[in-house]
Scaffold this active site. Sequence first.
Site, PDB file in Angstrom:
ATOM      1  N   LYS A 240     -12.023  -4.857  41.328  1.00 18.82           N
ATOM      2  CA  LYS A 240     -13.012  -4.243  42.228  1.00 18.82           C
ATOM      3  C   LYS A 240     -13.853  -3.294  41.361  1.00 18.82           C
ATOM      4  O   LYS A 240     -13.903  -2.080  41.581  1.00 18.82           O
ATOM      5  CB  LYS A 240     -12.266  -3.514  43.371  1.00 18.82           C
ATOM      6  CG  LYS A 240     -13.150  -2.992  44.497  1.00 18.82           C
ATOM      7  CD  LYS A 240     -13.716  -4.070  45.401  1.00 18.82           C
ATOM      8  CE  LYS A 240     -14.670  -3.479  46.418  1.00 18.82           C
ATOM      9  NZ  LYS A 240     -15.362  -4.508  47.238  1.00 18.82           N
TER      10      LYS A 240
ATOM     11  N   TYR B 232       1.040   1.336  43.406  1.00 20.10           N
ATOM     12  CA  TYR B 232       2.439   1.282  43.836  1.00 20.10           C
ATOM     13  C   TYR B 232       3.278   2.368  43.162  1.00 20.10           C
ATOM     14  O   TYR B 232       4.292   2.801  43.700  1.00 20.10           O
ATOM     15  CB  TYR B 232       3.057  -0.073  43.468  1.00 20.10           C
ATOM     16  CG  TYR B 232       2.802  -1.193  44.437  1.00 20.10           C
ATOM     17  CD1 TYR B 232       1.523  -1.501  44.873  1.00 20.10           C
ATOM     18  CD2 TYR B 232       3.854  -1.964  44.914  1.00 20.10           C
ATOM     19  CE1 TYR B 232       1.299  -2.550  45.738  1.00 20.10           C
ATOM     20  CE2 TYR B 232       3.636  -3.021  45.783  1.00 20.10           C
ATOM     21  CZ  TYR B 232       2.352  -3.303  46.188  1.00 20.10           C
ATOM     22  OH  TYR B 232       2.145  -4.343  47.051  1.00 20.10           O
TER      23      TYR B 232
ATOM     24  N   ASP C 124      -0.566  -8.734  45.239  1.00 16.33           N
ATOM     25  CA  ASP C 124       0.335  -8.835  46.386  1.00 16.33           C
ATOM     26  C   ASP C 124      -0.382  -9.544  47.531  1.00 16.33           C
ATOM     27  O   ASP C 124       0.124 -10.509  48.112  1.00 16.33           O
ATOM     28  CB  ASP C 124       0.767  -7.421  46.809  1.00 16.33           C
ATOM     29  CG  ASP C 124       1.635  -7.448  48.056  1.00 16.33           C
ATOM     30  OD1 ASP C 124       2.523  -8.312  48.126  1.00 16.33           O
ATOM     31  OD2 ASP C 124       1.411  -6.609  48.957  1.00 16.33           O
TER      32      ASP C 124
ATOM     33  N   ASP D 163     -12.783  -9.072  46.943  1.00 19.83           N
ATOM     34  CA  ASP D 163     -13.173  -9.509  48.290  1.00 19.83           C
ATOM     35  C   ASP D 163     -13.736 -10.931  48.250  1.00 19.83           C
ATOM     36  O   ASP D 163     -13.397 -11.778  49.076  1.00 19.83           O
ATOM     37  CB  ASP D 163     -14.137  -8.508  48.962  1.00 19.83           C
ATOM     38  CG  ASP D 163     -15.255  -8.024  48.055  1.00 19.83           C
ATOM     39  OD1 ASP D 163     -15.256  -8.350  46.851  1.00 19.83           O
ATOM     40  OD2 ASP D 163     -16.147  -7.299  48.563  1.00 19.83           O
TER      41      ASP D 163
ATOM     42  N   ASP E  12       0.015 -13.776  48.930  1.00 13.00           N
ATOM     43  CA  ASP E  12       0.407 -14.191  50.288  1.00 13.00           C
ATOM     44  C   ASP E  12      -0.645 -15.159  50.837  1.00 13.00           C
ATOM     45  O   ASP E  12      -0.318 -16.164  51.470  1.00 13.00           O
ATOM     46  CB  ASP E  12       0.489 -12.982  51.243  1.00 13.00           C
ATOM     47  CG  ASP E  12       1.914 -12.450  51.410  1.00 13.00           C
ATOM     48  OD1 ASP E  12       2.675 -12.479  50.419  1.00 13.00           O
ATOM     49  OD2 ASP E  12       2.253 -11.988  52.524  1.00 13.00           O
TER      50      ASP E  12
HETATM   51  C1  IPM Z   1       6.240  -8.552  47.503  1.00 12.05           C
HETATM   52  C2  IPM Z   1       6.432  -7.484  48.550  1.00 12.05           C
HETATM   53  C3  IPM Z   1       6.641  -6.135  47.915  1.00 12.05           C
HETATM   54  C4  IPM Z   1       5.384  -5.814  47.122  1.00 12.05           C
HETATM   55  C5  IPM Z   1       6.971  -4.978  48.862  1.00 12.05           C
HETATM   56  C6  IPM Z   1       8.120  -5.293  49.760  1.00 12.05           C
HETATM   57  C7  IPM Z   1       7.212  -3.713  48.098  1.00 12.05           C
HETATM   58  O1  IPM Z   1       5.382  -7.477  49.453  1.00 12.05           O
HETATM   59  O2  IPM Z   1       7.130  -8.743  46.665  1.00 12.05           O
HETATM   60  O3  IPM Z   1       5.211  -9.221  47.525  1.00 12.05           O
HETATM   61  O4  IPM Z   1       4.381  -5.376  47.685  1.00 12.05           O
HETATM   62  O5  IPM Z   1       5.417  -6.024  45.905  1.00 12.05           O
HETATM   63 MN    MN Z   2       4.024  -9.152  49.196  1.00  8.32          MN
END
Ligand code: IPM
Ligand code: MN
Length: 359
Positions: free
Chosen positions: A192, A142, A248, A224, A252
Site C-alpha cells: 500500500k 501483528y 493473511d 486493494d 483467505d
Molecule cells: C492465520 C490466522 C492467524 C493470523 C490468527 C489466528 C492470528 O488468521 O493463520 O491466517 O492472522 O496469522
Molecule cells: Mn488468517
Amino acid sequence: MYTITLLPGDGIGPEVIAGAVHVLQAVQEQHTGVRFVLREAPFGGSACDQTGTPLPEETLQLCLSGDAVLLGAVGGPKWDSLPVHLRPEVGALLPLRKHLEVFANLRPSVIFPALADASTLKREVVEGLDVMVVRELTGGIYFGTKHRETLPDGGVKVVETLEYTTAEIVRVARVAFDLARQRRGKLTSVDKANVLESSRLWREVVSEMAGEYPDVELNHMLVDNCAMQLVRYPKQFDVLLTENMFGDILSDQASQLTGSIGMLPSASLGGKVGLYEPIHGSAPDIAGQDVANPIATILSVAMMLRFSFNLPEAANSVERAVSRVLEEGYRTADIMQPGMRQVGTKEMAELIGVRLKVC
Ligand code: IPM
Ligand code: MN
Ligand code: NAD
C-alpha cells in the site's frame, strides 16, 4: 526418523490433526525406512484451560527440539474475552511463530481439476489456478506495540505500531524470488505504497533485489487492486509476495478460488524447525461434528514432507492421493456438489490413506 510435534489446538483442530496423523501413518507404511515419531502437546485455548497459559513452556521446548511442527488451529468464542496475553491467537500462535523464527509463510492456492466447478467463481476463471502467496509472518502490525488509554472525555484511544526493517523485507523477498525462479518466473509484490511508509520501503527493497533476478519478472500492485484482481483474473498471478496482514487477508480470499478454505495448506519456513498448518481457523461453527475438511491439514503434511524432510516423492504421493479421492467423487460438506458422495472428516482422511497405497 523424523520427530513431529503435534499441536491439535481448539475447535476443529483435533479433528483435522487426527486426519493428518492417519495419513502420516499411511506414508510410513508406504515408504520403508521412513519413521515418524509423533508427540502431542497442549496449545491454544485448550492449553489455557488445562494449564493456565495458552503456550506452556514445555510445549514451546518440544516444538523447538523436534524436526517439524504440525498445528491444527486455535481460538474460539470461549477464549475471546480473556486478557490479550492469554488469548490463543496473541498468547500462543504469534509467539510460537516468533520463537520458531518462521518469517516466510507459503500458502499455495492450487485448484484440483476435480474441483473446478466447486468454487463460487466460474470454472474458466479458476481452472488451472496455481498461485503461491508468500506472506511475511513474524513482523508488521501483528508484532508492533499495543497501547490503550482512556481519554479525559471518557473515550478510548488505542495505538498500534507497524514496523519493518530492510533485513526483514530482504529475507522474505528472497524466498519469493527464489520460488518465482523455480515456477513461472513472475513475482507480484503487493503493498500500500500510496499510503504507508512501510510499504514504500517494501517496494524500494524488492525493486532493488530484482537486479539479482533478471529471469524473474517483477511487478508491484496495490493491495486493494490485488484483492479485486484475485477474483477478476487470478490466473495472472504466479507468486504473490506481501507483508503479514495483507497476506493473511489475501490468502483467505485466494483459498476460496480453490473451492474452500478447507483446501489450503501452509508451510512457515526460515527458522530451524518448520511450522505446518492449514490456513483456516478453529471453525467453532462446525467443531465436533466430523464435517470439517481435513485436506488443508493433509496437504500441509505434504508440504512438511517436501520442505522439512526432503521427501518429495512422499509429498507428491500424498497430493496425488488427495487428487484421486476427489476425482472419485468424495467430498466433505464445504466442497460438496450435486451427484458427489459426501463424507465426514474421518472418512475423507481414511480414503486418502488408502489411496496412498496406489499413488
Ligand atoms: C492465520 C490466522 C492467524 C493470523 C490468527 C489466528 C492470528 O488468521 O493463520 O491466517 O492472522 O496469522
Ligand atoms: Mn488468517
Ligand atoms: P475460520 O477459518 O475458523 O472459519 C471461517 C469459515 O470457514 C467458517 O464458516 C468455517 O466453518 C469454515 N471452515 C474453516 N475451516 C474449515 C474446514 N477445514 N472445513 C470446512 N469448513 C471450514 O475463521 P473464523 O471463523 O474467522 O475464526 C474462528 C476462530 O479461529 C477465531 O478464534 C480465530 O481467531 C481462529 N483462527 C485461528 C487460526 C489458526 O489457528 N491458525 C486461523 C484463523 C482463525
